[in-house]
Design an enzyme around this catalytic site. Structure first.
Site, short mmCIF file in Angstrom:
data_model
loop_
_atom_site.label_atom_id
_atom_site.label_comp_id
_atom_site.label_asym_id
_atom_site.label_seq_id
_atom_site.Cartn_x
_atom_site.Cartn_y
_atom_site.Cartn_z
CE LYS A 88 39.98 36.71 31.13
NZ LYS A 88 38.54 37.06 31.37
C1 LIG Z 1 37.74 37.00 32.76
C2 LIG Z 1 36.93 37.50 33.17
C3 LIG Z 1 36.27 37.67 34.67
C4 LIG Z 1 37.11 36.98 35.60
O1 LIG Z 1 38.16 37.65 36.08
P1 LIG Z 1 39.43 36.69 36.87
O2 LIG Z 1 40.41 37.48 36.90
O3 LIG Z 1 39.64 35.42 36.19
O4 LIG Z 1 38.95 36.55 38.21
C5 LIG Z 1 35.19 38.44 34.89
N1 LIG Z 1 34.59 38.87 33.74
C6 LIG Z 1 34.92 38.74 32.73
C7 LIG Z 1 33.94 39.60 31.47
C8 LIG Z 1 36.15 38.14 32.20
O5 LIG Z 1 36.41 37.97 30.89
#
Ligand SMILES: *Cc1c(COP(=O)(O)O)cnc(C)c1O
Length: 442
Positions: A88
């Site tokens: 993120k």
């Molecule tokens: C947020 C997140 C996801 C999922 O990603 P999306 O864009 O919501 O599909 C997968 N793995 C981790 C570690 C995350 O923080």
């Protein structure tokens, strides 16, 4: 802007094509490719965009930003070298700098408010901390995020960061935020906003690494086309892959991988999107039923028909169900789910065979990716978190406790957090006391 004024999501009116530019892209750094990609979608002056991009990725600890690491017969794209060790950061570091730029231009302030079940909170805090025109309030369910995640959030002591531990569930936190943001007048006078994954700028930042992998692999014989395995929750990351595909990148398949919360996997095999119960798993950032970016894909799947999409979404809000026959673009997607046992077995096997530690989210992707890849070109598994963020699952699978200096440094740090019952009126007062109403009529 997150939601459009009519409650819908924002999409570009067309996807610029870059499929014939892979050779040119191979010589670009991550940052240069980011400027190249983003300038196709926005009208900021190039030098401004370049400065925002440089600032955004200066907080990453790896010179490649998102390095590609060979592991056996597939490759891992490490997206976790940002300040909070989850993918993120790739989008939120950019969004923080982009907001900052726009706020200075407009002489405005912004107060971000988010609910988190873990990863989003710390990444959002890392993107806002210390900025003079932004403040952030993060609500987490008290005692229901991992101790590590809690410390990542509450050890940030900058005066523009406010953590609230809510005596309730994540759903309570989300409801409080939603109620507050639904009061349009309050939202305006207190300059409230969100940074959730429906913001188009977040997706745009994620398109970059899909294009970069395709460009990198185009240098080697037989490595194209690329199949990506994407651990999926809100459908943000994989939608960015879809955008790269629409832009003509040499992508063969996007393999959507879920844990036991498999609503999306079911949709892509049957066309039936039906809400169920949320299950708690060892990959908690994917413990999601309603995937907030899915509506974007659905728009394209029903032939770019806004009226039909509106009808489907309206029905969904009463019935919890959407049925779509043979969507137009479903052929680029493959989808599957991985159980807890399969995920742990993958972590153990990849560690034993290749000496590489996967976090449980990444392991969900690797499990489903290896199951569904047809062996053509390359398989690239997106690594969305550093294994040290989820040490319990990794230890259970391998006996090894993964560490990272950023997390080790949290030990014994001072923390600051406020407590609150799940009460919307109290949250409102909390905001009123801290953020004065603006009186300039903007
Ligand atoms: C947020 C997140 C996801 C999922 O990603 P999306 O864009 O919501 O599909 C997968 N793995 C981790 C570690 C995350 O923080």
């Amino acid at each position: 802007m997150g939601l459009a004024d009519d409650g819908g999501l924002i999409l570009p009116d067309h996807y610029p094509l870059v499929g014939n530019r892979m050779a040119e892209f191979t010589s670009l750094s991550f940052q240069d490719l980011a400027v190249e990609t983003m300038s196709l979608f926005c009208n900021l002056p190039r030098e401004t965009l370049a400065r925002i991009v440089q600032d955004s990725y200066s907080t990453f600890s790896h010179p490649e930003i998102t390095p590609l690491v060979p592991v056996g017969n597939f490759q891992v794209l490490e997206l976790f070298h940002g300040p909070t060790l989850a993918f993120k950061d790739v989008a939120l570091q950019f969004l923080g700098n982009l907001f900052d730029h726009c706020l200075v231009q407009r002489n405005q302030d912004l107060n971000i408010i988010v609910a988190t079940s873990g990863d989003t909170g710390s990444a959002a805090i890392a993107s806002v901390r210390g900025r003079s025109r932004m403040r952030i309030v993060v609500l987490h369910p008290k005692g229901r995020v991992s101790p590590l995640q809690e410390r990542q959030m509450t050890s940030v002591l900058e005066p523009n960061v406010f953590n609230i531990a809510v005596d309730g569930s994540f759903d309570d936190c989300q409801r409080l935020v939603k109620e507050l943001l639904q009061d349009v007048e309050f939202k305006r006078t207190r300059s409230l906003g969100a940074v959730n994954s429906i913001n188009w700028a977040r997706l745009l930042a994620q398109v970059v690494y899909y294009l970069r992998v395709c460009a990198q692999l185009s240098r080697e014989k037989g490595k194209l086309p690329v199949t990506f395995a994407v651990p999926t929750g809100n459908f943000g990351d994989i939608f960015a892959g879809y955008v790269a595909w629409r832009m003509g990148a040499p992508i063969r398949r996007l393999i959507l991988a879920t844990n036991e919360n498999d609503i999306l996997a079911r949709f892509f095999s049957t066309g039936d999107y039906s809400l169920g119960q949320v299950h708690q798993t060892i990959a908690p950032s994917m413990d999601i039923q309603i995937a907030s970016n899915f509506e974007r894909y659905l728009y394209h799947a029903v032939g770019d028909d806004p009226a039909l999409l509106r009808e489907l979404m309206r029905n969904f809000s009463h019935s919890g169900r959407i049925l779509v026959e043979g969507g137009r673009d479903r052929d680029v997607f493959r989808a599957g789910a991985a159980s807890r046992a399969e995920t742990l077995a993958t972590i153990a096997e990849v560690h034993k065979q290749h000496g590489y530690l996967l976090d449980p989210h990444t392991a969900v992707g690797v499990t489903v990716g290896r199951r569904l890849w047809d062996g053509v070109g390359s398989l690239v598994a997106l690594a969305t978190a550093h294994p040290a963020k989820f040490p319990d699952a990794v230890r259970e699978a391998t006996g090894v406790t993964p560490r990272h200096p950023i997390l080790d440094a949290l030990d014994g740090k001072a923390t600051r957090v406020d407590q609150m019952p799940p009460d919307a009126a109290q949250l409102r007062r909390y905001i009123e006391e801290r953020f004065p109403a603006r009186s300039d009529g903007r």
